[in-house]
Scaffold this active site. Sequence first.
Site, PDB file in Angstrom:
ATOM      1  N   ASP A 187     -11.894  -1.649  -2.698  1.00  0.00           N
ATOM      2  CA  ASP A 187     -11.399  -2.937  -3.202  1.00  0.00           C
ATOM      3  C   ASP A 187     -11.893  -4.015  -2.253  1.00  0.00           C
ATOM      4  O   ASP A 187     -12.518  -3.706  -1.228  1.00  0.00           O
ATOM      5  CB  ASP A 187      -9.861  -2.950  -3.326  1.00  0.00           C
ATOM      6  CG  ASP A 187      -9.385  -3.881  -4.445  1.00  0.00           C
ATOM      7  OD1 ASP A 187      -9.712  -5.082  -4.390  1.00  0.00           O
ATOM      8  OD2 ASP A 187      -8.687  -3.414  -5.367  1.00  0.00           O
TER       9      ASP A 187
ATOM     10  N   HIS B 151     -10.758  -4.209 -18.071  1.00  0.00           N
ATOM     11  CA  HIS B 151     -10.205  -5.165 -19.043  1.00  0.00           C
ATOM     12  C   HIS B 151     -10.137  -6.588 -18.477  1.00  0.00           C
ATOM     13  O   HIS B 151      -9.914  -7.533 -19.216  1.00  0.00           O
ATOM     14  CB  HIS B 151      -8.831  -4.703 -19.576  1.00  0.00           C
ATOM     15  CG  HIS B 151      -7.684  -5.093 -18.703  1.00  0.00           C
ATOM     16  ND1 HIS B 151      -6.471  -5.510 -19.215  1.00  0.00           N
ATOM     17  CD2 HIS B 151      -7.555  -5.136 -17.352  1.00  0.00           C
ATOM     18  CE1 HIS B 151      -5.661  -5.800 -18.216  1.00  0.00           C
ATOM     19  NE2 HIS B 151      -6.273  -5.574 -17.090  1.00  0.00           N
TER      20      HIS B 151
HETATM   21  C1  LIG Z   1      -5.479  -5.311 -12.226  1.00  0.00           C
HETATM   22  S1  LIG Z   1      -5.840  -4.774 -10.620  1.00  0.00           S
HETATM   23  C2  LIG Z   1      -5.765  -3.014 -10.809  1.00  0.00           C
HETATM   24  C3  LIG Z   1      -5.362  -2.312  -9.546  1.00  0.00           C
HETATM   25  C4  LIG Z   1      -5.253  -0.798  -9.632  1.00  0.00           C
HETATM   26  N1  LIG Z   1      -6.489  -0.184 -10.066  1.00  0.00           N
HETATM   27  C5  LIG Z   1      -4.084  -0.369 -10.495  1.00  0.00           C
HETATM   28  O1  LIG Z   1      -4.292   0.341 -11.478  1.00  0.00           O
HETATM   29  O2  LIG Z   1      -2.948  -0.736 -10.182  1.00  0.00           O
HETATM   30  C6  LIG Z   1      -7.593  -5.095 -10.476  1.00  0.00           C
HETATM   31  C7  LIG Z   1      -8.139  -4.778  -9.091  1.00  0.00           C
HETATM   32  O3  LIG Z   1      -9.543  -5.102  -9.056  1.00  0.00           O
HETATM   33  C8  LIG Z   1      -9.820  -5.632  -7.770  1.00  0.00           C
HETATM   34  N2  LIG Z   1     -11.059  -6.431  -7.784  1.00  0.00           N
HETATM   35  C9  LIG Z   1     -11.282  -7.597  -8.415  1.00  0.00           C
HETATM   36  N3  LIG Z   1     -12.539  -8.044  -8.161  1.00  0.00           N
HETATM   37  C10 LIG Z   1     -13.105  -7.122  -7.356  1.00  0.00           C
HETATM   38  C11 LIG Z   1     -14.407  -7.004  -6.774  1.00  0.00           C
HETATM   39  N4  LIG Z   1     -15.350  -7.931  -6.987  1.00  0.00           N
HETATM   40  N5  LIG Z   1     -14.665  -5.918  -6.032  1.00  0.00           N
HETATM   41  C12 LIG Z   1     -13.716  -4.969  -5.815  1.00  0.00           C
HETATM   42  N6  LIG Z   1     -12.478  -5.021  -6.345  1.00  0.00           N
HETATM   43  C13 LIG Z   1     -12.175  -6.083  -7.106  1.00  0.00           C
HETATM   44  C14 LIG Z   1      -8.614  -6.480  -7.480  1.00  0.00           C
HETATM   45  O4  LIG Z   1      -8.511  -6.807  -6.102  1.00  0.00           O
HETATM   46  C15 LIG Z   1      -7.487  -5.594  -7.995  1.00  0.00           C
HETATM   47  O5  LIG Z   1      -7.004  -4.746  -6.984  1.00  0.00           O
END
Ligand SMILES: C[S@@+](CC[C@H](N)C(=O)[O-])C[C@H]1O[C@@H](n2cnc3c(N)ncnc32)[C@H](O)[C@@H]1O
Length: 419
Positions: free
Chosen positions: A273, A316
């Site tokens: 992340d 999504h």
């Molecule tokens: C809706 S959350 C889902 C978290 C986890 N997978 C769950 O099921 O609870 C989306 C995740 O994508 C990560 N994210 C967003 N942009 C990102 C990037 N460019 N690189 C890595 N992670 C990213 C966010 O920090 C967040 O933790």
Amino acid sequence: MATPKTLTELSALIHEHTTKVEAYYTTHNLPAPSFHPSTPLKTVLPSDIETSRQIVLEAMDELTALMLGPVECLIPPPNAWICVTALQRFGIAKSFPITESSTFGEIAQKCSISESDTRRIVRQAIAFYIFTEPSPGVIAHTAASKALAQLPAVGAFIDFIAGEMLPASTRLVDAMQKWPGSEEPNEAGFALSEGTDFAMMEVVTRDPKRAQCIGTAMTFLHSRPEYDVKYLLDTFPWDNAARGVLVDVGGAKGDVAVDICRALPDVKCVVLDKPEVISGAVVPDDVAGRIEFRGHDFFEKCDVRADVYLLRHVLHDWSDKYAAKILGNLVPSLRTGARICVMDMCLPAPGSVSPFRGRVARNSVLYMKGIQNAKERDEEDFRQLFESVDSRFRFDEVIKPEGSALALICVTWMGENGV
Ligand SMILES: C[S@@+](CC[C@H](N)C(=O)[O-])C[C@H]1O[C@@H](n2cnc3c(N)ncnc32)[C@H](O)[C@@H]1O
């Protein structure tokens, strides 16, 4: 669409299943559902009774729509969220004890708003069973106002919807006109409502208060039973992967990885992340040494070899253009036979569920589009997405566990080992 039912057929269905639900409460000595604040805020029902509850809700929804007729149905109240937003913003539910009553004047003073605004807000809320007015000007709690007063995560969720999602939604149609078919995250309703050239995630993460609110709201959402990690643990065909390495792409602070490690004692997890997200993440002692965190931008190439790549509630958030980049960046790390498990809502096929059940999904489609041209997908959308990235992905199956909000889209890499 299912064969239309008559009004009396619908009411008979409601009667039949309401009777089953009521009998369950009676035989188990549970307090019957009521608006009284003494009502338990959440009762977990066994699956057959939960099914009856859903049948009642669906049939009532259809009956209500038929009774309203075509024109009234077409024009839902646009401002139903105002009272809930205001109750939360001004702390009205917490302004007097659950077991006591209050007056508009007392609430106004406690919450620093005018008495006449208090009256307007609270009386709209009463029309939604939030608070009651047992005698003119006297306000008492109901179960719903108690929930707002006692469950901070519910309040954070309301703040998030009212503060981020709804304003973006109100400008979604304007954004569709201004940027037809755009897949760019900064060309959505949010950009217009906020007056910014940046995408929602960038704006929100720069503001600690908004970031905190969104974090708590997501924790609330994911704490609901339909988001339980058990659906992944119980239904994914783990096979040898149960003794392998799982990469949780966008795995946040590792909550899902911890659950996976606890359930599968021989698995190791790597959580990827953004550095600022994983900083301060703590690995509990019982899974120490089995979870590794790595700061990673999923718009850059991934270099971690694994048996399973999990993307839970990640794709999504992105249009096809960006979801394809995220998947494409996994390819260099894939070994032949490596599996991808996407966990997202899988939209129901048209006509396969009632409008009542389909509404949650369809509302989510437009919310996601409104915030940053993000996309909820159906099975065909997922197939096409993987196909567009690389034809060496084999689309295996879509698993839709009963009771789960998220489906498992299972795909295998059939190409050579990536380089
Ligand atoms: C809706 S959350 C889902 C978290 C986890 N997978 C769950 O099921 O609870 C989306 C995740 O994508 C990560 N994210 C967003 N942009 C990102 C990037 N460019 N690189 C890595 N992670 C990213 C966010 O920090 C967040 O933790």
